[in-house]
Design a protein around this motif. Sequence first.
Motif, PDB file in Angstrom:
ATOM      1  N   THR A  89       0.810  -1.105  -0.004  1.00 63.76           N
ATOM      2  CA  THR A  89      -0.098   0.005   0.227  1.00 63.76           C
ATOM      3  C   THR A  89       0.689   1.258   0.080  1.00 63.76           C
ATOM      4  OG1 THR A  89       0.031   0.118   2.460  1.00 63.76           O
ATOM      5  CG2 THR A  89      -1.919  -1.181   1.356  1.00 63.76           C
ATOM      6  N   PRO A  90       0.397   2.290  -0.380  1.00 61.70           N
ATOM      7  CA  PRO A  90       1.199   3.710  -0.546  1.00 61.70           C
ATOM      8  C   PRO A  90       1.804   3.915   0.984  1.00 61.70           C
ATOM      9  CG  PRO A  90      -0.957   3.942  -1.859  1.00 61.70           C
ATOM     10  CD  PRO A  90      -1.050   2.560  -1.000  1.00 61.70           C
ATOM     11  N   ASP A  91       1.211   3.540   1.893  1.00 57.85           N
ATOM     12  CA  ASP A  91       1.572   3.993   3.345  1.00 57.85           C
ATOM     13  C   ASP A  91       2.592   2.866   3.819  1.00 57.85           C
ATOM     14  OD1 ASP A  91       0.214   2.027   3.711  1.00 57.85           O
ATOM     15  OD2 ASP A  91      -1.362   3.010   5.143  1.00 57.85           O
ATOM     16  N   GLY A  92       2.880   2.104   3.019  1.00 57.84           N
ATOM     17  CA  GLY A  92       4.061   1.060   3.362  1.00 57.84           C
ATOM     18  C   GLY A  92       3.965  -0.148   4.129  1.00 57.84           C
TER      19      GLY A  92
END
Length: 201
Positions: A89-92
Amino acid sequence: MRRRTSPKTWRATSNNCSDRASLIRLFLLRIFVACLACLALSVRAETPVASVAAVDLARYVGKWYEIASFPMFFQRNCVGDTTAEYALTPDGEVSVTNRCRTAGGFDEARGKAWAAADGNNARLKVSFFWPFRSDYWVIGLDPDYRWAVVGNPNRKYLWILSRTPQLDKKLLEEALKATTTQGFDLKQLNYTVQGAVGKAP
């Protein structure tokens, strides 16, 4: 006057002493074996579960097929075709989608996972609903990421995963070896049916 012991009485006494000595030796042998068994269990209990050195999440994400697992309450309705799909996901973090076939169709659960600070991506936490979370440790991994073994520190959970619905016998043996060296009891292992005509090993 000194009383003489007859040869017959002497032999009976000697035989009784011999029998008692044999019983004592047998008793001591059983104690010794029991102590060895307890020692083996103690060593296993004191040896902590270890994750692999590191996991490349970019290679690990994607779809995995469950080859075998320990019985789990939240999978009690699953009858086959169990899969796990991971995505970055974009937030890691890592999104998790677990899916399996049930008697009435398909069941699906979505959650998220994140890596522990000191685990090199081999030790993650997984949560399907806040605030509950569980350990997700990769304890065995094929160099080419064809199979993975996932467990937890108390040896209550275990999954053998594969990139394909069926796992080659040699690769399965490698995965099973990764579990036994970590002290997991394979008597609890249930094999998962994959595909409409798939058969568990």
